[in-house]
Design an enzyme around this catalytic site. Structure first.
Site, PDB file in Angstrom:
ATOM      1  N   ASP A   9       0.764  -1.071  -0.028  1.00 23.92           N
ATOM      2  CA  ASP A   9       0.125   0.063  -0.055  1.00 23.92           C
ATOM      3  C   ASP A   9       0.872   1.160   0.018  1.00 23.92           C
ATOM      4  O   ASP A   9       1.769   1.386   0.794  1.00 23.92           O
ATOM      5  CB  ASP A   9      -0.921  -0.053   1.374  1.00 23.92           C
ATOM      6  N   ASP A 104      -3.623   2.514  -5.418  1.00 29.42           N
ATOM      7  CA  ASP A 104      -2.382   2.498  -4.458  1.00 29.42           C
ATOM      8  C   ASP A 104      -2.117   1.216  -3.697  1.00 29.42           C
ATOM      9  O   ASP A 104      -1.392   1.027  -2.715  1.00 29.42           O
ATOM     10  CB  ASP A 104      -2.495   3.854  -3.551  1.00 29.42           C
ATOM     11  N   GLU A 105      -2.797   0.280  -4.120  1.00 27.36           N
ATOM     12  CA  GLU A 105      -2.643  -1.038  -3.300  1.00 27.36           C
ATOM     13  C   GLU A 105      -2.644  -2.233  -4.407  1.00 27.36           C
ATOM     14  O   GLU A 105      -3.326  -2.173  -5.364  1.00 27.36           O
ATOM     15  CB  GLU A 105      -3.829  -1.338  -2.670  1.00 27.36           C
TER      16      GLU A 105
END
Length: 417
Positions: A9, A104-105
């Site tokens: 993350d 974002d992950e």
């Protein structure tokens, strides 16, 4: 074979990208949002801003009230997408099994990478260093034998540790995960939390320690027989059971195509103004359907209504006599739905959806309209837009003050490029 899976993350991703681009902001509280709209929402806040009470999804004006020296930076969505894809390339240098979960992950299966790059903790540190040096984004890494444990390791533990790394497995799940409040279990939101608490299940361990038959019976008493699938999912999640693999290049069947827009309700009190946005949304839905090679038979309209004190909304759908992705046919159905169900209050949100999709290689002909010609015309317009931009050809109504098509042409996902 026991797997080793990461959930990586990017910390405060949008804000981190902006700080990396502007060293002068390194030690300042920053948030990503529209600085010209105090009623807009914060998309991301850096750790300094969060420490001063700024939260994601709070209003810009509210955030600036809590943190007067907050620097609000306008989002650059294309930049974030580009950097996210670049980070994916970094991950791909460690393993070919990379599955994006959000911008974002990403999940990584590094089971086969250990003999090349070292133990899981060492691989996690190498990834953190590579991403930080390349993009300025600090990564947190959750490690587990399943995707669900890797995700909960990131959210509940790695994000709170200075080194940003935590491993959650069957050896420590009872000591580390089970004592946590039930709302910290993956996919348990406010409503489900209330159900669990009323069943006397206050922690994740309260669910995990139950026999599955007992847990399912409790769920049925609380939520009915239709809760059996949910019971199986939550019981397995509490125990870290998740057979799903990390799958790269996921391509799932599209079930519907939709487009929506949040509106400044004070500007959309009249039908003539609302109709402009309604048509613009239909144009984008139909264009996207043609791009994917689909046509649909079910048209849905959703709307949020408010007068500043009261709030309401509706979502309605209608089934057409034939599948279509022609703008004028979908627009007529959407307009009729809206007129029928609108209460007359100002509109704060509007959305259009096209469902019950089928491929558009075969179209239904009619006696009273040359639909083949209509499709050729719309596809010609699509080609022009693809080449010169979404606002290369627009309806004249979009030039009115209520139109949002030109503004959306400069955005990605509703935010500035």
């Amino acid at each position: 074979m026991k797997r080793t899976i990461f959930l990586v993350d990017g910390q405060s991703f949008y804000a981190s990208v902006e700080k990396a681009a502007r060293p002068d902001l390194r030690d300042k509280p920053i948030a990503v949002g529209d600085p010209d709209r105090r009623g807009g929402i914060i998309l991301a806040a850096c750790p300094i801003a969060k420490a001063r009470g700024v939260t994601t999804a709070s209003r810009v004006g509210e955030a600036m009230g809590k943190c007067p020296d907050l620097v609000v930076v306008r989002p650059r969505m294309q930049t974030y997408v580009t950097i996210s894809l670049f980070i994916s390339e970094i991950f791909a240098s460690f393993t070919d099994q990379v599955e994006p979960y959000s911008i974002d992950e990403q999940f990584l299966d590094v089971t086969g990478s250990i003999k090349y790059f070292g133990p899981p903790l060492e691989i996690a540190r190498q990834i953190q260093e590579r991403v930080l040096l390349s993009t300025g984004v600090w990564s947190r890494v959750g490690i587990g034998p399943t995707k669900i444990l890797a995700k909960m390791a990131t959210d509940n533990f790695a994000k709170k540790r200075p080194d940003g790394i935590f491993e959650l497995n069957q050896d420590n799940i009872e000591a580390e995960l089970w004592p946590l409040p039930v709302h910290q279990m993956f996919m348990v939101a406010n409503r489900m939390t209330q159900h669990f608490v009323r069943m006397g299940l206050n922690t994740i361990g309260d669910i995990a320690r139950l026999d599955f038959g007992d847990f399912k019976a409790r769920m049925r008493r609380r939520m009915g027989r239709q809760s059996d699938i949910q019971a199986g999912y939550y019981w397995q999640t509490a125990r870290g059971i998740d057979p799903s693999p990390v799958v790269s290049n996921i391509r799932s069947q599209i079930k519907n195509i939709s487009h929506g827009k949040t509106l400044r309700w004070r500007l959309y009190t009249k039908l003539t103004d609302i109709e402009v946005v309604l048509l613009e949304l239909v144009v984008e839905v139909c264009r996207r359907a043609r791009r994917y090679g689909y046509q649909g038979r079910v048209v849905s309209v959703g709307a949020g209504e408010t007068d500043g004190e009261r709030s309401a909304g509706f979502g309605r759908q209608t089934t057409l006599s034939q599948s279509t992705s022609l703008t004028h046919e979908v627009a007529a159905a959407a307009h009729a739905l809206f007129i029928k169900h609108w209460s007359g209050m100002p509109i704060s949100h509007l959305s259009i959806s096209l469902g019950q999709l089928s491929v558009d290689s075969v179209i239904q002909l009619t006696l009273f309209e040359d639909r083949s010609r209509a499709y050729r015309k719309e596809r010609a317009i699509d080609e022009i837009k693809n080449r010169f931009g979404s606002d290369a050809i627009i309806h004249a109504s979009s030039l009115l003050e209520s139109g949002v098509a030109r503004e959306r042409a400069e955005q990605i996902g509703g935010h500035f490029k």
